[in-house]
Design an enzyme around this catalytic site. Structure first.
Site, PDB file in Angstrom:
ATOM      1  N   LYS A  35     -27.668 -29.641  34.423  1.00  0.00           N
ATOM      2  CA  LYS A  35     -27.188 -30.498  35.656  1.00  0.00           C
ATOM      3  C   LYS A  35     -27.111 -29.708  37.041  1.00  0.00           C
ATOM      4  CE  LYS A  35     -23.327 -33.512  36.318  1.00  0.00           C
ATOM      5  NZ  LYS A  35     -21.844 -34.039  35.818  1.00  0.00           N
ATOM      6  N   SER A 112     -21.510 -38.642  35.158  1.00  0.00           N
ATOM      7  CA  SER A 112     -22.297 -38.383  36.225  1.00  0.00           C
ATOM      8  C   SER A 112     -23.325 -37.061  35.558  1.00  0.00           C
ATOM      9  CB  SER A 112     -21.481 -37.664  37.323  1.00  0.00           C
ATOM     10  OG  SER A 112     -20.999 -36.221  36.675  1.00  0.00           O
ATOM     11  N   SER A 136     -17.563 -37.295  32.173  1.00  0.00           N
ATOM     12  CA  SER A 136     -19.304 -37.314  32.682  1.00  0.00           C
ATOM     13  C   SER A 136     -20.102 -36.928  31.323  1.00  0.00           C
ATOM     14  CB  SER A 136     -19.226 -36.652  33.757  1.00  0.00           C
ATOM     15  OG  SER A 136     -18.803 -37.391  35.017  1.00  0.00           O
TER      16      SER A 136
END
Length: 390
Positions: A35, A112, A136
């Site tokens: 990420k 996210s 997330s």
């Protein structure tokens, strides 16, 4: 990125910079997506914001947790998409796009940690690294039909990672199967400080199950058939709306403290949903934050007492399958409230929660999860593998 063909828009198109990994190790040959909140040597860190990306220098050091995976043989494939400053649950970034959920292409991937989940679901990587502040990792895992772990608060180092809300932030990860999730955990988690017994005390969070949508609830009932678990009420002492409010207030105040000065200085153009969240954060008072902190302390003590050192909660990570990409604002608002009410349980208490694919509704995948005592992460994943081997 180092991918030859990103079929789902999961990766940021950074210039490809090779990243060394060990030739041997427990993760040898497993492809890794990271990420874009975590630093990787040779790459910028954009955090889902074109303004942060513009200010970012090329990093000279890889975040220690990511380096541990490389040292264990994982092969870096690229940096993956995230929502704008990671403050969303849906994976819809207006600046960089929405990765495709291969398990339900007309539905959101969840955020996210959207890019990492999408890359794992599409088979582009074997391990996806995300962060979980409000859900997330757990929500995308459920939406994309994946295994995912939000670890105990502060269990894994966040050095070299963007801070969103420090008292909630965790490094989490995805895999398509329990074996890979367990291998990844063995590298990142180390030994449990509170290992579960061979036969832990299983409890079913009845009031969390009661918040499930009809079809999704039926899927979870099926996957839980035959399990011997005592029914308990998670919101017995504190109503669900108080748990939700405390989570939202504390998270928002921490995010404002972290990003408010930067926003005031840079004046970035924020997407409408993120702008609205900052407006809400600015409306809160110190007195509200203090009251919310008291709710958190009381809720945490209650959950700790319920679990003890041998208890495990069976619970839904979210209330429903992912909604359609073209859903209206009313659905986005109501879905967030219902999902966060469930996700806030482990988040507010700082506990580990592992998500496991449970099945499908007509709308897409839905997951089931286990919440364990703090420090039980590795044995919690092992328990999930025994309960739902796949």
């Amino acid at each position: 990125m180092l991918m030859d063909d990103d079929t789902v828009g999961a990766f940021l198109p950074y210039p490809a910079v090779p990243v060394a990994s060990a030739a041997e190790g427990p993760l040898a040959g497993l492809r890794l997506g990271v990420k874009d909140l975590f630093d990787v040597k040779g790459y910028r860190t954009g955090c889902g914001s074109p303004f942060i990306l513009a200010q970012s220098e090329v990093k000279e050091r890889t975040a220690p947790a990511i380096q541990a995976l490389l040292d264990a043989g994982a092969v870096f494939t690229g940096k993956t998409q995230t929502d704008e400053i990671a403050w969303s649950l849906y994976g819809m970034n207006p600046h960089f796009g929405t990765p495709v959920n291969s398990a339900a292409p007309d539905r959101i991937p969840g955020g996210s940690s959207s890019g990492s989940a999408a890359a794992v679901a599409a088979g582009l990587v074997d391990i996806g690294i995300g962060s979980d502040t409000g859900g997330s990792v757990r929500a995308p895992a459920s939406f994309c039909g994946l295994w995912g772990l939000r670890p105990t608060q502060d269990r894994i180092s966040l050095d070299g990672c963007m801070t969103l809300a420090a008292s909630f932030d965790t490094l989490g990860f995805f895999a398509r199967d329990g074996e890979t999730l367990e291998k990844t955990g063995a590298v990142l988690l180390g030994d449990d400080t509170c290992p579960l017994p061979a036969a832990p005390r299983l409890m079913r969070a009845d009031d969390m199950f009661a918040r499930m949508a009809g079809e999704a609830g039926a899927v979870l009932e099926t996957v839980c058939e035959g399990l011997e678990a005592a029914g308990v009420e998670v919101y017995a002492d504190l109503p669900a709306n108080q748990v939700y409010d405390a989570f939202r207030i504390l998270q928002s105040r921490e995010i404002l403290a972290e990003f408010g000065p930067w926003i005031d200085k840079v004046r970035p153009v924020l997407s409408a949903p993120v702008e609205q969240r900052f407006a809400y954060a600015r409306s809160l008072t110190a007195a509200q934050e203090e009251a919310a902190a008291k709710v958190r302390a009381r809720f945490r003590a209650g959950i700790d007492a319920l679990l003890g050192t041998d208890g495990v909660l069976i619970a839904p990570p979210v209330h429903d399958a992912p909604f359609r990409l073209d859903a209206g604002a009313d659905i986005l608002d109501s879905f967030r409230h219902q999902a966060i009410t469930l996700l806030a349980v482990a988040g507010l208490a700082g506990l580990p929660q592992v998500t496991v694919p449970a099945g499908r509704t007509t709308g897409g995948p839905i997951g089931i999860s286990l919440i364990g005592p703090r420090g039980s992460d590795a044995s919690l994943v092992a328990l999930a593998r025994r309960m739902w081997p796949r």
